[in-house]
Design an enzyme around this catalytic site. Structure first.
Site, mmCIF file in Angstrom:
data_model
loop_
_atom_site.group_PDB
_atom_site.id
_atom_site.type_symbol
_atom_site.label_atom_id
_atom_site.label_comp_id
_atom_site.label_asym_id
_atom_site.label_seq_id
_atom_site.Cartn_x
_atom_site.Cartn_y
_atom_site.Cartn_z
ATOM 1 N N ARG A 214 34.919 71.172 -34.841
ATOM 2 C CA ARG A 214 35.607 72.206 -36.202
ATOM 3 C C ARG A 214 36.897 71.826 -36.570
ATOM 4 N NH1 ARG A 214 39.006 76.177 -34.223
ATOM 5 N NH2 ARG A 214 38.270 77.077 -32.334
ATOM 6 N N HIS B 121 38.834 79.111 -35.845
ATOM 7 C CA HIS B 121 37.775 79.591 -35.308
ATOM 8 C C HIS B 121 37.177 80.698 -36.246
ATOM 9 C CE1 HIS B 121 35.333 81.785 -32.387
ATOM 10 N NE2 HIS B 121 36.036 83.044 -32.793
ATOM 11 N N TYR C 115 47.477 76.442 -31.181
ATOM 12 C CA TYR C 115 46.970 75.908 -29.969
ATOM 13 C C TYR C 115 46.551 74.379 -29.910
ATOM 14 C CZ TYR C 115 42.374 77.655 -31.987
ATOM 15 O OH TYR C 115 41.261 77.830 -32.809
HETATM 16 C C1 LIG Z 1 30.944 88.945 -24.961
HETATM 17 C C2 LIG Z 1 32.005 88.460 -25.918
HETATM 18 N N1 LIG Z 1 33.088 88.317 -25.329
HETATM 19 C C3 LIG Z 1 34.104 87.630 -25.993
HETATM 20 C C4 LIG Z 1 33.934 87.693 -27.336
HETATM 21 C C5 LIG Z 1 35.267 86.928 -28.330
HETATM 22 N N2 LIG Z 1 34.824 85.919 -28.828
HETATM 23 C C6 LIG Z 1 34.304 85.491 -29.965
HETATM 24 S S1 LIG Z 1 34.030 83.998 -30.331
HETATM 25 C C7 LIG Z 1 34.398 83.602 -28.983
HETATM 26 C C8 LIG Z 1 34.717 82.188 -28.687
HETATM 27 C C9 LIG Z 1 33.283 81.413 -28.410
HETATM 28 O O1 LIG Z 1 33.229 80.222 -28.379
HETATM 29 P P1 LIG Z 1 31.984 79.047 -28.348
HETATM 30 O O2 LIG Z 1 30.916 79.748 -27.486
HETATM 31 O O3 LIG Z 1 32.399 77.765 -27.921
HETATM 32 O O4 LIG Z 1 31.583 79.053 -30.007
HETATM 33 P P2 LIG Z 1 32.565 78.594 -31.097
HETATM 34 O O5 LIG Z 1 33.162 79.875 -31.537
HETATM 35 O O6 LIG Z 1 33.267 77.704 -30.780
HETATM 36 O O7 LIG Z 1 31.387 78.179 -32.196
HETATM 37 C C10 LIG Z 1 35.083 84.466 -28.457
HETATM 38 C C11 LIG Z 1 35.401 84.638 -26.798
HETATM 39 C C12 LIG Z 1 32.784 87.955 -27.947
HETATM 40 N N3 LIG Z 1 32.655 87.968 -29.315
HETATM 41 N N4 LIG Z 1 31.622 88.347 -27.069
#
Ligand SMILES: Cc1ncc(C[n+]2csc(CCOP(=O)(O)OP(=O)(O)O)c2C)c(N)n1
Ligand SMILES: [Mg+2]
Length: 355
Positions: free
Chosen positions: A252, A256, A265
């Protein structure tokens, strides 16, 4: 541990497709359809970021850079398959038949945004990480038990592979041979956490070994690799072969979400420098040029058509009243339960809504 999961690429970074048996499956119409859809969702994504900046929608999760993964996988589905997106796959959902107006309503906090048109089987975006993975396994198993040929696709990120739901979902689908494709987009980060801090596995695809299912690692910025490998996985699912884990390696460019500042970061200049080499749209453009399919007038028409469609969706979205904060409490359970009612009272009081 060294496990060999080489990245499958069909189109190289210069837009060449070397393998004749694959190349003959890619005609002008298919290539142009991929191009048109990638342009459509990129323009939408940029518009949505701009709407958030103007305060016209809420927090938004951009996907610029991941268009090939969205378009290639969504176009591989049959129209009556199931889609389980996260908060980042509205590009895939849109290509699969969701309404842009509703996608925007979702990002504006309105419940209508969770409902796809024409009874399309698209779940609301999974915000809690990985929860949609067992849901997809369950929906796929239900289709199998009903004897249909429908399959399901579950999207999730690299960070999601650290969640229990990922492991439960893959195991359950594997033992029940549910017709589901687990489509991972490894974009290198889970918010600010880089993949090296997420897992000691060299690849995400190799995690499939633990569940006794095929794991496939693909170049997620190569729309042809995404499309043909998703088709293969879906064909296996429909013919009783059970689930597949696909790892689409992508990137990306942006934040985020609009609430994030990636320069804290990682080096954003570096991230944008990657474009010239890895951008999925530029790569397909090179292919179209190489093949003599490049048509500046047609491409301008794609852009104009998409822009008009997006403007109309924004206008339609803005006809709706603002989000009602009580909705997030009212739709948790079918009937009110006291802890949620209390939270609702406290919250509305906090934001000055009373009750
Ligand atoms: C159960 C849970 N824990 C933490 C979060 C906070 N959170 C939102 S997005 C994210 C990162 C997810 O990363 P990834 O799976 O790599 O997906 P991307 O955002 O890169 O598409 C986190 C930790 C959440 N939404 N749900
Ligand atoms: Mg990620």
């Amino acid at each position: 541990m060294k496990v060999d999961f080489p990245i499958i690429q069909i189109m190289d970074e210069q837009g060449n497709v070397a393998e004749p048996s694959v190349k003959e499956k890619i005609n002008r119409d298919l290539a142009l359809e991929f191009y048109k859809q990638m342009i459509r969702i990129r323009l939408f994504d940029r518009k949505a970021v701009s709407l958030q900046r103007q305060g016209r929608i809420g927090t938004y999760a951009p996907f610029e850079g991941q268009e090939a993964s969205h378009v290639g996988s969504a176009l591989a589905l049959n129209s009556d398959d199931w889609m389980f997106p996260t908060y980042r796959e509205h590009g895939a959902a849109f290509v699969f038949g969701h309404s842009l107006r509703n996608i925007l309503l979702f990002w504006n906090g309105r419940n209508e945004g969770c409902v796809p048109p024409n009874r399309k089987k698209i779940f609301p975006p999974g915000i809690p990480i990985a929860t949609q993975i067992p849901h997809a396994a369950g929906a796929a198993l239900a289709e199998k038990m009903k004897g249909t040929s429908c399959a399901a696709i579950a999207y999730f990120g690299d960070g999601a592979t650290s969640e229990g739901d990922f492991h439960e979902g893959l195991n359950f689908a594997s033992v029940t041979k549910a017709p589901v494709v687990f489509f991972n987009q490894n974009n290198g980060y889970a918010i600010s956490v880089p993949i090296e801090k997420q897992t000691n596995s060299e690849t995400i695809a190799q995690k499939a070994i633990a569940y006794g299912i095929p794991g496939v690692r693909i170049d997620g910025n190569d729309v042809f690799a995404v499309y043909f490998e998703t088709l293969n996985a879906l064909a296996r699912a429909r013919s009783g072969g059970g689930p597949t884990l696909i790892e689409a390696v992508t990137w990306r460019y942006g934040a985020h979400t609009t609430a994030d500042d990636p320069s804290k970061y990682r080096d954003q200049a570096e991230s944008h420098k990657k474009r010239e080499r890895i951008d999925p749209i530029l790569r397909l453009e090179r292919f179209l040029k190489n093949e003599g399919y490049f048509d500046a007038e047609l491409f301008k028409a794609f852009e104009d058509e998409a822009s008009a469609e997006i403007e109309k969706a924004v206008e339609d979205m803005e006809q709706y009243p603002p989000a009602n904060p009580a909705d997030i409490f009212d739709y948790v359970f079918e009937k009110p339960v006291w802890p949620i009612e209390k939270q609702k009272r406290d919250y509305l009081q906090l934001i000055g809504g009373g009750m």
